[in-house]
Design a protein around this motif. Structure first.
Motif, PDB file in Angstrom:
ATOM      1  N   UNK A 110       0.789  -1.223   0.000  1.00  0.00           N
ATOM      2  CA  UNK A 110       0.000   0.000   0.000  1.00  0.00           C
ATOM      3  C   UNK A 110       0.819   1.269   0.000  1.00  0.00           C
ATOM      4  N   UNK A 111       0.122   2.395   0.067  1.00  0.00           N
ATOM      5  CA  UNK A 111       0.787   3.694   0.069  1.00  0.00           C
ATOM      6  C   UNK A 111       1.396   4.022  -1.276  1.00  0.00           C
ATOM      7  N   UNK A 112       2.599   4.571  -1.242  1.00  0.00           N
ATOM      8  CA  UNK A 112       3.280   4.985  -2.470  1.00  0.00           C
ATOM      9  C   UNK A 112       3.549   3.820  -3.426  1.00  0.00           C
ATOM     10  N   UNK A 113       3.566   2.613  -2.915  1.00  0.00           N
ATOM     11  CA  UNK A 113       3.926   1.456  -3.733  1.00  0.00           C
ATOM     12  C   UNK A 113       3.006   1.291  -4.942  1.00  0.00           C
ATOM     13  N   UNK A 114       1.735   1.680  -4.806  1.00  0.00           N
ATOM     14  CA  UNK A 114       0.820   1.551  -5.934  1.00  0.00           C
ATOM     15  C   UNK A 114       1.253   2.345  -7.138  1.00  0.00           C
ATOM     16  N   UNK A 115       1.917   3.485  -6.899  1.00  0.00           N
ATOM     17  CA  UNK A 115       2.395   4.310  -8.011  1.00  0.00           C
ATOM     18  C   UNK A 115       3.819   3.954  -8.405  1.00  0.00           C
ATOM     19  N   UNK A 116       4.718   3.904  -7.433  1.00  0.00           N
ATOM     20  CA  UNK A 116       6.143   3.754  -7.746  1.00  0.00           C
ATOM     21  C   UNK A 116       6.490   2.387  -8.311  1.00  0.00           C
ATOM     22  N   UNK A 117       5.790   1.340  -7.874  1.00  0.00           N
ATOM     23  CA  UNK A 117       6.040  -0.007  -8.388  1.00  0.00           C
ATOM     24  C   UNK A 117       4.911  -0.449  -9.310  1.00  0.00           C
ATOM     25  N   UNK A 118       3.672  -0.342  -8.842  1.00  0.00           N
ATOM     26  CA  UNK A 118       2.543  -0.786  -9.654  1.00  0.00           C
ATOM     27  C   UNK A 118       2.482  -0.111 -11.001  1.00  0.00           C
ATOM     28  N   UNK A 119       2.755   1.198 -11.038  1.00  0.00           N
ATOM     29  CA  UNK A 119       2.727   1.954 -12.292  1.00  0.00           C
ATOM     30  C   UNK A 119       4.125   2.395 -12.715  1.00  0.00           C
ATOM     31  N   UNK A 120       5.134   1.731 -12.186  1.00  0.00           N
ATOM     32  CA  UNK A 120       6.514   2.078 -12.500  1.00  0.00           C
ATOM     33  C   UNK A 120       7.010   1.475 -13.794  1.00  0.00           C
ATOM     34  N   UNK A 121       8.177   1.940 -14.222  1.00  0.00           N
ATOM     35  CA  UNK A 121       8.784   1.436 -15.446  1.00  0.00           C
ATOM     36  C   UNK A 121       9.631   0.205 -15.200  1.00  0.00           C
ATOM     37  N   UNK A 122       9.971  -0.468 -16.286  1.00  0.00           N
ATOM     38  CA  UNK A 122      10.749  -1.705 -16.192  1.00  0.00           C
ATOM     39  C   UNK A 122      12.098  -1.463 -15.509  1.00  0.00           C
ATOM     40  N   UNK A 123      12.760  -0.365 -15.862  1.00  0.00           N
ATOM     41  CA  UNK A 123      14.070  -0.087 -15.264  1.00  0.00           C
ATOM     42  C   UNK A 123      13.941   0.220 -13.773  1.00  0.00           C
ATOM     43  N   UNK A 124      12.883   0.921 -13.406  1.00  0.00           N
ATOM     44  CA  UNK A 124      12.648   1.227 -11.989  1.00  0.00           C
ATOM     45  C   UNK A 124      12.477  -0.052 -11.188  1.00  0.00           C
ATOM     46  N   UNK A 125      11.604  -0.923 -11.656  1.00  0.00           N
ATOM     47  CA  UNK A 125      11.275  -2.149 -10.927  1.00  0.00           C
ATOM     48  C   UNK A 125      12.483  -3.076 -10.875  1.00  0.00           C
ATOM     49  N   UNK A 126      13.234  -3.163 -11.969  1.00  0.00           N
ATOM     50  CA  UNK A 126      14.408  -4.027 -11.988  1.00  0.00           C
ATOM     51  C   UNK A 126      15.464  -3.557 -10.994  1.00  0.00           C
ATOM     52  N   UNK A 127      15.733  -2.258 -10.976  1.00  0.00           N
ATOM     53  CA  UNK A 127      16.752  -1.739 -10.063  1.00  0.00           C
ATOM     54  C   UNK A 127      16.312  -1.860  -8.613  1.00  0.00           C
ATOM     55  N   UNK A 128      15.036  -1.587  -8.353  1.00  0.00           N
ATOM     56  CA  UNK A 128      14.520  -1.653  -6.992  1.00  0.00           C
ATOM     57  C   UNK A 128      14.556  -3.071  -6.451  1.00  0.00           C
ATOM     58  N   UNK A 129      14.352  -4.069  -7.317  1.00  0.00           N
ATOM     59  CA  UNK A 129      14.286  -5.463  -6.896  1.00  0.00           C
ATOM     60  C   UNK A 129      15.578  -6.231  -7.156  1.00  0.00           C
ATOM     61  N   UNK A 130      16.663  -5.535  -7.427  1.00  0.00           N
ATOM     62  CA  UNK A 130      17.947  -6.211  -7.601  1.00  0.00           C
ATOM     63  C   UNK A 130      18.289  -7.006  -6.346  1.00  0.00           C
ATOM     64  N   UNK A 131      18.976  -8.107  -6.527  1.00  0.00           N
ATOM     65  CA  UNK A 131      19.294  -8.980  -5.386  1.00  0.00           C
ATOM     66  C   UNK A 131      19.973  -8.237  -4.255  1.00  0.00           C
ATOM     67  N   UNK A 132      20.895  -7.343  -4.564  1.00  0.00           N
ATOM     68  CA  UNK A 132      21.596  -6.616  -3.510  1.00  0.00           C
ATOM     69  C   UNK A 132      20.640  -5.770  -2.682  1.00  0.00           C
ATOM     70  N   UNK A 133      19.604  -5.253  -3.307  1.00  0.00           N
ATOM     71  CA  UNK A 133      18.659  -4.399  -2.577  1.00  0.00           C
ATOM     72  C   UNK A 133      17.687  -5.209  -1.731  1.00  0.00           C
ATOM     73  N   UNK A 134      17.156  -6.312  -2.272  1.00  0.00           N
ATOM     74  CA  UNK A 134      16.168  -7.066  -1.499  1.00  0.00           C
ATOM     75  C   UNK A 134      16.809  -7.855  -0.361  1.00  0.00           C
ATOM     76  N   UNK A 135      18.134  -8.005  -0.389  1.00  0.00           N
ATOM     77  CA  UNK A 135      18.832  -8.685   0.704  1.00  0.00           C
ATOM     78  C   UNK A 135      19.531  -7.703   1.636  1.00  0.00           C
TER      79      UNK A 135
END
Length: 307
Positions: free
Chosen positions: A73-98
């Protein structure tokens, strides 16, 4: 007014799935039709082009536990749900999620949540409307304030005093379409702050998974390229593509707990990649934990304070 379904990198919704929203003529976000917003901690901010034309964005969602963002919820609906491929890929990179501080049910000191919020602010997300199933409330207001208000209302932990040799996690139909979605039930428990599980405890998800592994190409490729416990996904080159981070979570889980799927439509699809799967739903083993709502209430060993 523009109504947009935030797909992230997931498959488009079907006509049948969209039917309840048909009067609003919703758009479905396209991660490749975006405009740039602002870079946040090295993450290129991008937003679905039609959303960028709006004066302000209202994010509508459901407050539940989330593997990286603490809660949804919150900002996630816009920043991830409606985000671009490069945004989502960088945000979910292994180094970041760990990274340290990223934990189920945690907002404060969580760098993933901080990035999600900053990207949402840059995208023009000004308001959030968030449903809290635990209290049957709707919360409205500033996106950060709304998620902070929702967190204590979730009350997601059920406290127990003993470790179990296994757990049966019943996945609701809405999240049982594919392993990509259903596996969250197992990783949420395995990677929760204090899971009440013995070493080597079996995590059994009950889910039909009629869509098999799922539509997320990065997730499928990562699991098909390696065998459980998928250690190469943690030690080797970071997996890439849509949903690859979910495979990383499964590898992190599998270091301690094996996965089993029961009640699935096509066990062979999972057996082919080394996952124990069966069509029938056997009786619950003695002393295993039955978990009826793994996305809302999880057992925790009583040695920490609830959030």
């Amino acid at each position: 007014m523009t109504v947009t379904i935030g797909l992230g990198l997931h498959r488009p919704m079907t006509d049948a799935e969209l039917a309840p929203l048909a009067p609003f003529a919703p758009l479905q976000s396209d991660p490749d039709d975006v405009v740039s917003t602002a870079d946040v901690d090295g993450i290129p901010g991008q937003l679905f082009r039609p959303m960028a034309r709006c004066d302000a964005i209202l994010s509508v969602g459901i407050a539940e536990l989330h593997q990286y963002a603490g809660i949804s919820g919150g900002h996630k609906g816009a920043s991830v749900g409606c985000g671009g491929r490069a945004t989502i890929a960088a945000l979910h990179h292994r180094d970041r999620v760990l990274a340290p501080g990223i934990e189920l049910g945690r907002l404060e000191g969580n760098p993933f949540r901080a990035a999600v919020d900053a990207l949402g602010e840059a995208a023009g997300c000004r308001f959030a409307l968030l449903y809290v199933p635990a209290t049957e409330e709707w919360l409205f207001g500033d996106p950060v304030a709304v998620t902070q208000a929702a967190l204590p209302r979730l009350n997601p932990w059920r406290w127990v005093t003993e470790r179990a040799p296994g757990a049966r996690l019943s996945v609701p139909t809405a999240k049982a379409a594919s392993l990509y979605q259903a596996s969250r039930a197992a990783t949420y428990l395995a990677l929760s702050p204090n899971p009440p599980l013995k070493a080597g405890a079996v995590l059994c998800i009950e889910a039909a998974c009629p869509e098999g592994l799922g539509a997320e190409a990065g997730f499928r490729a990562a699991l098909q390229a390696h065998r459980p416990p998928w250690q190469a996904l943690l030690d080797g080159p970071p997996p890439e593509g849509a949903g690859a981070q979910r495979a990383v979570m499964m590898a992190l889980m599998a270091r301690r707990y094996p996965l089993q799927i029961v009640g699935c439509a096509d066990p062979a699809a999972f057996q082919a990649i080394g996952i124990d799967a069966k069509e029938e739903v056997p009786p619950l083993h003695d002393r295993w934990l039955p978990i009826a709502s793994p996305f809302h209430i999880l057992p925790q060993l009583r040695s920490t304070s609830p959030i």
